[in-house]
Design a protein around this motif. Structure first.
Motif, PDB file in Angstrom:
ATOM      1  N   LEU A 187       9.000 -13.222   5.189  1.00 31.52           N
ATOM      2  CA  LEU A 187       9.394 -11.844   5.455  1.00 31.52           C
ATOM      3  C   LEU A 187      10.416 -11.364   4.433  1.00 31.52           C
ATOM      4  O   LEU A 187      10.318 -10.251   3.908  1.00 31.52           O
ATOM      5  CB  LEU A 187       9.963 -11.743   6.875  1.00 31.52           C
ATOM      6  CG  LEU A 187      10.432 -10.353   7.325  1.00 31.52           C
ATOM      7  CD1 LEU A 187       9.257  -9.387   7.358  1.00 31.52           C
ATOM      8  CD2 LEU A 187      11.085 -10.436   8.705  1.00 31.52           C
ATOM      9  N   ALA A 188      11.387 -12.228   4.133  1.00 28.81           N
ATOM     10  CA  ALA A 188      12.440 -11.851   3.186  1.00 28.81           C
ATOM     11  C   ALA A 188      11.878 -11.640   1.781  1.00 28.81           C
ATOM     12  O   ALA A 188      12.162 -10.625   1.132  1.00 28.81           O
ATOM     13  CB  ALA A 188      13.521 -12.931   3.166  1.00 28.81           C
ATOM     14  N   PHE A 189      11.066 -12.589   1.304  1.00 26.51           N
ATOM     15  CA  PHE A 189      10.506 -12.468  -0.042  1.00 26.51           C
ATOM     16  C   PHE A 189       9.548 -11.280  -0.135  1.00 26.51           C
ATOM     17  O   PHE A 189       9.519 -10.576  -1.148  1.00 26.51           O
ATOM     18  CB  PHE A 189       9.787 -13.750  -0.447  1.00 26.51           C
ATOM     19  CG  PHE A 189      10.713 -14.855  -0.852  1.00 26.51           C
ATOM     20  CD1 PHE A 189      11.588 -14.698  -1.920  1.00 26.51           C
ATOM     21  CD2 PHE A 189      10.730 -16.059  -0.167  1.00 26.51           C
ATOM     22  CE1 PHE A 189      12.458 -15.718  -2.295  1.00 26.51           C
ATOM     23  CE2 PHE A 189      11.597 -17.079  -0.536  1.00 26.51           C
ATOM     24  CZ  PHE A 189      12.460 -16.912  -1.595  1.00 26.51           C
ATOM     25  N   SER A 190       8.773 -11.047   0.922  1.00 27.09           N
ATOM     26  CA  SER A 190       7.861  -9.915   0.928  1.00 27.09           C
ATOM     27  C   SER A 190       8.629  -8.605   0.833  1.00 27.09           C
ATOM     28  O   SER A 190       8.210  -7.674   0.129  1.00 27.09           O
ATOM     29  CB  SER A 190       7.019  -9.931   2.209  1.00 27.09           C
ATOM     30  OG  SER A 190       6.206  -8.797   2.294  1.00 27.09           O
ATOM     31  N   THR A 191       9.758  -8.527   1.506  1.00 27.44           N
ATOM     32  CA  THR A 191      10.579  -7.316   1.480  1.00 27.44           C
ATOM     33  C   THR A 191      11.241  -7.123   0.125  1.00 27.44           C
ATOM     34  O   THR A 191      11.272  -6.014  -0.424  1.00 27.44           O
ATOM     35  CB  THR A 191      11.652  -7.387   2.578  1.00 27.44           C
ATOM     36  OG1 THR A 191      11.013  -7.582   3.850  1.00 27.44           O
ATOM     37  CG2 THR A 191      12.474  -6.103   2.621  1.00 27.44           C
ATOM     38  N   VAL A 192      11.764  -8.206  -0.447  1.00 30.48           N
ATOM     39  CA  VAL A 192      12.451  -8.111  -1.734  1.00 30.48           C
ATOM     40  C   VAL A 192      11.498  -7.694  -2.846  1.00 30.48           C
ATOM     41  O   VAL A 192      11.852  -6.883  -3.718  1.00 30.48           O
ATOM     42  CB  VAL A 192      13.116  -9.468  -2.082  1.00 30.48           C
ATOM     43  CG1 VAL A 192      13.608  -9.469  -3.523  1.00 30.48           C
ATOM     44  CG2 VAL A 192      14.272  -9.741  -1.135  1.00 30.48           C
TER      45      VAL A 192
ATOM     46  N   VAL B 250       2.230   0.649   5.230  1.00 31.45           N
ATOM     47  CA  VAL B 250       1.623   0.876   6.541  1.00 31.45           C
ATOM     48  C   VAL B 250       0.133   0.554   6.489  1.00 31.45           C
ATOM     49  O   VAL B 250      -0.409  -0.120   7.377  1.00 31.45           O
ATOM     50  CB  VAL B 250       1.847   2.336   7.000  1.00 31.45           C
ATOM     51  CG1 VAL B 250       1.065   2.615   8.286  1.00 31.45           C
ATOM     52  CG2 VAL B 250       3.324   2.604   7.225  1.00 31.45           C
ATOM     53  N   ALA B 251      -0.539   1.029   5.445  1.00 34.42           N
ATOM     54  CA  ALA B 251      -1.963   0.726   5.283  1.00 34.42           C
ATOM     55  C   ALA B 251      -2.183  -0.755   5.067  1.00 34.42           C
ATOM     56  O   ALA B 251      -3.124  -1.354   5.616  1.00 34.42           O
ATOM     57  CB  ALA B 251      -2.527   1.522   4.109  1.00 34.42           C
ATOM     58  N   ASP B 252      -1.323  -1.381   4.271  1.00 36.45           N
ATOM     59  CA  ASP B 252      -1.442  -2.811   3.992  1.00 36.45           C
ATOM     60  C   ASP B 252      -1.257  -3.627   5.259  1.00 36.45           C
ATOM     61  O   ASP B 252      -1.963  -4.610   5.499  1.00 36.45           O
ATOM     62  CB  ASP B 252      -0.399  -3.206   2.945  1.00 36.45           C
ATOM     63  CG  ASP B 252      -0.659  -4.590   2.364  1.00 36.45           C
ATOM     64  OD1 ASP B 252      -1.822  -5.043   2.401  1.00 36.45           O
ATOM     65  OD2 ASP B 252       0.293  -5.223   1.891  1.00 36.45           O
TER      66      ASP B 252
ATOM     67  N   VAL C 223       5.725  -6.378   7.931  1.00 35.37           N
ATOM     68  CA  VAL C 223       6.541  -5.389   8.636  1.00 35.37           C
ATOM     69  C   VAL C 223       7.791  -5.061   7.826  1.00 35.37           C
ATOM     70  O   VAL C 223       8.268  -3.918   7.827  1.00 35.37           O
ATOM     71  CB  VAL C 223       6.922  -5.908  10.040  1.00 35.37           C
ATOM     72  CG1 VAL C 223       7.935  -4.981  10.710  1.00 35.37           C
ATOM     73  CG2 VAL C 223       5.675  -6.031  10.912  1.00 35.37           C
ATOM     74  N   GLY C 224       8.335  -6.055   7.127  1.00 34.72           N
ATOM     75  CA  GLY C 224       9.521  -5.833   6.310  1.00 34.72           C
ATOM     76  C   GLY C 224       9.294  -4.772   5.245  1.00 34.72           C
ATOM     77  O   GLY C 224      10.166  -3.946   4.970  1.00 34.72           O
ATOM     78  N   ARG C 225       8.099  -4.768   4.659  1.00 32.71           N
ATOM     79  CA  ARG C 225       7.779  -3.768   3.643  1.00 32.71           C
ATOM     80  C   ARG C 225       7.731  -2.367   4.258  1.00 32.71           C
ATOM     81  O   ARG C 225       8.163  -1.393   3.634  1.00 32.71           O
ATOM     82  CB  ARG C 225       6.426  -4.079   3.007  1.00 32.71           C
ATOM     83  CG  ARG C 225       6.331  -5.445   2.346  1.00 32.71           C
ATOM     84  CD  ARG C 225       4.942  -5.647   1.769  1.00 32.71           C
ATOM     85  NE  ARG C 225       4.730  -7.012   1.317  1.00 32.71           N
ATOM     86  CZ  ARG C 225       3.586  -7.465   0.840  1.00 32.71           C
ATOM     87  NH1 ARG C 225       2.545  -6.641   0.759  1.00 32.71           N
ATOM     88  NH2 ARG C 225       3.454  -8.722   0.459  1.00 32.71           N
ATOM     89  N   VAL C 226       7.196  -2.286   5.472  1.00 36.26           N
ATOM     90  CA  VAL C 226       7.121  -0.985   6.145  1.00 36.26           C
ATOM     91  C   VAL C 226       8.516  -0.439   6.408  1.00 36.26           C
ATOM     92  O   VAL C 226       8.803   0.736   6.159  1.00 36.26           O
ATOM     93  CB  VAL C 226       6.331  -1.107   7.455  1.00 36.26           C
ATOM     94  CG1 VAL C 226       6.361   0.216   8.217  1.00 36.26           C
ATOM     95  CG2 VAL C 226       4.892  -1.527   7.183  1.00 36.26           C
TER      96      VAL C 226
END
Length: 264
Positions: free
Chosen positions: A27-32, A72-74, A116-119
């Motif tokens: 989650l952290a790496f996806s958000t960063v 959101v689409a992803d 979810v982190g990206r959203v």
């Protein structure tokens, strides 16, 4: 009918969150990684004072819409890109045997909660852009500010589904599909004026990516398109997304009807 999908979704989330440390790191790496798009914009503005005639605050609004819409689409349908794996391995046969929507199953079978982190980050960037950018607030603009990222998410979702559907005819279509999904996300974050003539006409306007963030941002900023696009088109992102969603749905149904089992 929703209950089976909910059960599949819950099972998928539980399986991915069972190892909490691994999930937290994902989650952290996806958000960063999502922040790299903004870093790229910052680097460009350190070299040039503007991009295609637009200042940093204007471009931030365009990037903010794209940063909110694409994740959101992803999150919702991005895992449909695994269809080519299911077709190659024959697993799609099992999907068709269940008395459920094939597309609905693909959406929930490989649901990735780490996205979810990206959203959340994309939404934060968009809200910040609305505050920082010189938005010309009015009732129609308020509605557009809410609808634009949702319409963009529907548009990208249609691109995901259409790109995945190509796998029914061309198994190794992953890179081609990524050019329109992830490549389209990058294009949407920039003003259309920074791109060359042929690419701009075919990819940005012809394939509709200008409707994701560029044209809605112009409407919010109270600016006309320097390229001469009629002003009324700035408000058409919801309609464009609906057209693409219907087209993607029809394309998906055509692909399923033409699918041939690996045993045939």
């Amino acid at each position: 009918m929703a209950d089976p999908y909910v059960r599949l979704l819950v099972a998928q989330v539980r399986s991915q969150t069972q190892y909490r440390l691994s999930f937290a790191l994902d989650l952290a790496f996806s958000t960063v990684l999502t922040s790299l798009d903004l870093v790229t914009l910052w680097v460009l503005f350190t070299v040039n004072g503007d991009l295609g005639g637009f200042g940093g605050e204007d471009v931030l609004l365009m990037a903010g819409i794209a940063a909110c819409a694409f994740p959101v689409a992803d999150l919702a349908v991005g895992n449909t890109e695994k269809l080519r794996v299911y077709v190659r391995s024959g697993l799609f046969d099992a999907v068709l045997l269940r008395p459920l929507s094939a597309l609905g199953q693909l959406v929930v079978m490989d649901f990735a909660p780490r996205r979810v982190g990206r959203v959340l980050q994309g939404t934060a960037v968009y809200v910040a852009a609305l505050v920082i950018s010189p938005v010309q607030w009015s009732p129609p603009v308020v509605v557009l500010a809410v609808v634009a990222p949702l319409a963009g998410a529907v548009f990208f979702g249609a691109i995901f589904v259409a790109g995945a559907t190509v796998a029914f005819w061309w198994i190794d279509s992953g890179e081609m599909s990524n050019a329109f999904t992830y490549g389209g996300k990058d294009v949407s974050a920039y003003p259309a004026t920074v791109f060359g003539g042929l690419f701009r006409r075919v990819f940005v306007y012809g394939l509709g990516f200008a409707f994701v963030s560029y044209l809605p941002a112009l409407a919010m900023l109270g600016r006309s398109d320097p390229l001469g696009t009629p002003d009324w088109l700035r408000w058409c992102s919801p309609l464009t997304s609906l057209v693409f969603a219907v087209a993607a749905g029809l394309f998906w149904r055509t692909g399923v009807r033409h699918y041939r089992s690996t045993g045939s």
